[in-house]
Write a protein that holds these residues in place. Structure first.
Motif, short mmCIF file in Angstrom:
data_model
loop_
_atom_site.label_atom_id
_atom_site.label_comp_id
_atom_site.label_asym_id
_atom_site.label_seq_id
_atom_site.Cartn_x
_atom_site.Cartn_y
_atom_site.Cartn_z
N GLU A 20 45.96 69.32 -3.23
CA GLU A 20 45.58 68.41 -2.16
C GLU A 20 45.34 67.03 -2.78
O GLU A 20 44.62 66.90 -3.78
N GLY A 22 43.65 63.50 -2.15
CA GLY A 22 42.65 62.89 -1.28
C GLY A 22 41.53 63.88 -0.99
O GLY A 22 41.41 64.38 0.13
N THR A 25 35.61 64.46 1.35
CA THR A 25 34.36 65.24 1.42
C THR A 25 34.48 66.59 0.72
O THR A 25 33.48 67.21 0.39
N ASN A 28 38.63 69.91 3.34
CA ASN A 28 39.96 70.54 3.31
C ASN A 28 40.09 71.46 2.10
O ASN A 28 40.66 72.56 2.20
N ASP A 45 41.26 62.89 -6.23
CA ASP A 45 40.89 61.70 -5.47
C ASP A 45 40.72 60.55 -6.46
O ASP A 45 40.27 60.75 -7.60
N ASP A 71 44.60 58.74 -9.80
CA ASP A 71 45.46 58.25 -8.74
C ASP A 71 46.35 59.40 -8.28
O ASP A 71 47.07 60.01 -9.08
N GLY A 72 46.30 59.68 -6.99
CA GLY A 72 47.04 60.80 -6.44
C GLY A 72 48.54 60.72 -6.70
O GLY A 72 49.22 61.73 -6.74
N THR A 88 46.30 63.87 2.11
CA THR A 88 45.47 63.39 3.23
C THR A 88 45.17 61.91 3.00
O THR A 88 44.14 61.39 3.41
N THR A 146 46.77 54.61 0.58
CA THR A 146 46.26 54.68 -0.79
C THR A 146 45.44 53.44 -1.17
O THR A 146 45.87 52.32 -0.92
N ARG A 147 44.30 53.70 -1.78
CA ARG A 147 43.45 52.59 -2.24
C ARG A 147 44.10 51.84 -3.39
O ARG A 147 43.64 50.77 -3.77
C1 LIG Z 1 41.04 60.83 4.81
S1 LIG Z 1 40.25 60.95 3.28
C2 LIG Z 1 40.60 62.61 2.85
C3 LIG Z 1 39.81 63.63 3.60
C4 LIG Z 1 39.65 64.91 2.79
N1 LIG Z 1 40.87 65.63 2.62
C5 LIG Z 1 38.55 65.78 3.36
O1 LIG Z 1 38.79 66.97 3.58
O2 LIG Z 1 37.44 65.27 3.57
C6 LIG Z 1 41.29 60.07 2.15
C7 LIG Z 1 40.85 60.14 0.72
O3 LIG Z 1 41.90 59.65 -0.07
C8 LIG Z 1 41.34 59.04 -1.20
N2 LIG Z 1 42.34 58.16 -1.82
C9 LIG Z 1 42.71 56.91 -1.48
N3 LIG Z 1 43.65 56.45 -2.29
C10 LIG Z 1 43.92 57.46 -3.17
C11 LIG Z 1 44.83 57.59 -4.25
N4 LIG Z 1 45.68 56.62 -4.60
N5 LIG Z 1 44.81 58.74 -4.94
C12 LIG Z 1 43.97 59.74 -4.61
N6 LIG Z 1 43.08 59.66 -3.58
C13 LIG Z 1 43.07 58.54 -2.87
C14 LIG Z 1 40.13 58.33 -0.67
O4 LIG Z 1 39.19 58.06 -1.69
C15 LIG Z 1 39.64 59.32 0.39
O5 LIG Z 1 38.65 60.14 -0.15
#
Ligand SMILES: C[S@@+](CC[C@H](N)C(=O)[O-])C[C@H]1O[C@@H](n2cnc3c(N)ncnc32)[C@H](O)[C@@H]1O
Length: 294
Positions: A20, A22, A25, A28, A45, A71-72, A88, A146-147
């Motif tokens: 997974e 992201g 919390t 998922n 994440d 980084d995802g 996600t 993506t951040r």
């Molecule tokens: C919508 S939330 C995910 C919800 C999560 N699956 C849950 O069950 O709560 C999106 C997540 O993606 C993360 N994110 C953003 N950019 C990312 C990246 N480049 N690589 C990995 N995670 C990233 C954020 O920090 C955030 O926690």
């Protein structure tokens, strides 16, 4: 566990290893641990503190999946290969690392980042040779972008302030290209490389305006001079004439019979992304522009 949802248990069979992207919390990840056993679940994440909090929550539930702050887009090579990758968080291109970290026949479900908005879902199957292919889904799946990419909103401010550019009339209403519910919008966004947009009515009571901004600096200012009736006025500038491109794409899409998004698919191989209509080998194919973020 019985599920009636479209992406329910039968899509994540017993014994599968899932990545997974992201963690957020950890919700998922908890569902995946419940379904598969924590040892088969990896979740990553970019945000270290989120990963640590998710680790604690999951431990509280008795689960200890593989978690990592990274980084995802890099995937999780240490825990590969995977049978499923579910993102996600949205990316503008399918990371090659994900394809490389899957077994043949694996599935990748990813929201596509179209410059700040991410309702477009694509479901790909990998073939073990570095190729991933599949259709876009009919329904929206809203996730953050993506951040790792710069925020798209400042682009709009720049576009609003730009008083240069060329002005002309247009018969095409801006909503077809700047409303995620419109069937043409994803086609325009994918093939132009994505753009942010903002709609507003000026405080002086002037006609409604919509600004579109591409990451390469191209911008469009569309004014509904005729109210809801054409023609409208369009001013555009920057390195490309974005509205001209959108109009041409709209003509193509109309000539194709206004196909809905689930008739389109994507083939990804060697970093190249090819969009196709109905058949990956068919006559209607478009190579997506290289991401300006690369
Ligand atoms: C919508 S939330 C995910 C919800 C999560 N699956 C849950 O069950 O709560 C999106 C997540 O993606 C993360 N994110 C953003 N950019 C990312 C990246 N480049 N690589 C990995 N995670 C990233 C954020 O920090 C955030 O926690």
């Amino acid at each position: 566990m019985r599920s009636t949802s479209r992406f329910g248990a039968r899509h994540v069979p017993e014994g599968h290893r899932v990545l997974e992207v992201g963690t957020g919390t950890g919700y998922n990840a908890a569902l995946l641990c419940h379904r598969l056993g924590a040892e088969r679940v990896t979740s990553i994440d970019l945000d270290t503190s989120l990963v640590e909090r998710a680790r604690q929550r999951l431990a509280h539930l008795g689960y200890a999946p593989h978690l990592a702050a990274t980084d995802g887009a890099l995937g999780a090579p240490r825990f590969a290969p995977f049978d499923r990758i579910i993102a996600t968080v949205a990316f503008d291109r399918v990371p090659g690392a994900w394809i490389a970290q899957t077994v043949p026949g694996a599935k990748i479900l990813m929201p596509v980042d179209l410059t700040g908005r991410a309702g477009l879902l694509v479901l790909l199957t990998t073939d073990g040779t570095g190729l991933a292919q599949g259709h876009f889904l009919s329904h929206q799946g809203w996730f953050m972008a993506t951040r790792a990419n710069p925020d798209a909103q400042p682009l709009l401010g720049k576009a609003l302030d730009d008083k240069t550019g060329s002005t002309r009339e247009t018969a095409l209403p801006v909503t077809v290209a700047a409303n995620a519910q419109e069937p043409f919008e994803f086609f325009a966004a994918l093939l132009t490389g994505g753009y942010a947009w903002l709609e507003f009515t000026p405080s002086d009571g002037g006609p409604r305006q919509t600004v579109l901004a591409h990451r390469d600096g191209s911008w469009v200012n569309h004014t509904a001079t005729g109210g809801d009736q054409a023609p409208c006025t369009v001013r555009q500038g920057g390195p490309r004439l974005l509205w001209d491109e959108i109009e041409r794409l709209h003509e193509q899409w109309t000539e194709l019979g206004r196909p809905v998004r689930e008739r389109f698919g994507l083939t990804v191989a060697g970093g190249e992304h090819v969009l196709w209509l109905d058949d990956p080998q068919g006559p209607h194919r478009w190579t997506l522009p290289v991401s300006v973020l690369e």
